[in-house]
Design a protein around this motif. Structure first.
Motif: not given
Length: 74
Positions: A21-23, A32-36, A66-68
């Motif tokens: 995801i893009l937070w 850029y990081t991990v999703d839920a 938050i963009t997937d």
């Protein structure tokens, strides 16, 4: 030198596989990081994103986007 290059390529590929995801914080900072799905509970994910807001924007509870990045890739 060859080991350093291989290590960098390995690290980049691992980051690419895990960053889904893009937070974007309320201040416009993006990472850029991990999703839920990487967390055991939705509450842990919410706490993580709130901590990102606090770290990068200096205020907890600001509006985040938050963009997937995996949407539309199928």
């Amino acid at each position: 030198m060859k080991k350093v290059i291989l290590t960098m390529l390995c690290a980049a590929s691992m980051l690419g596989a895990s960053a889904t995801i893009l937070w974007e914080g309320s201040c416009g900072y993006k990472i850029y990081t991990v999703d839920a799905s990487w967390f055991e509970t939705p509450e842990e994910a919410e706490e993580y994103y709130a901590e990102l807001e606090d770290i990068f924007c200096g205020e907890n509870g600001g509006e985040q986007t938050i963009t997937d990045l995996k949407e539309g890739m199928n």
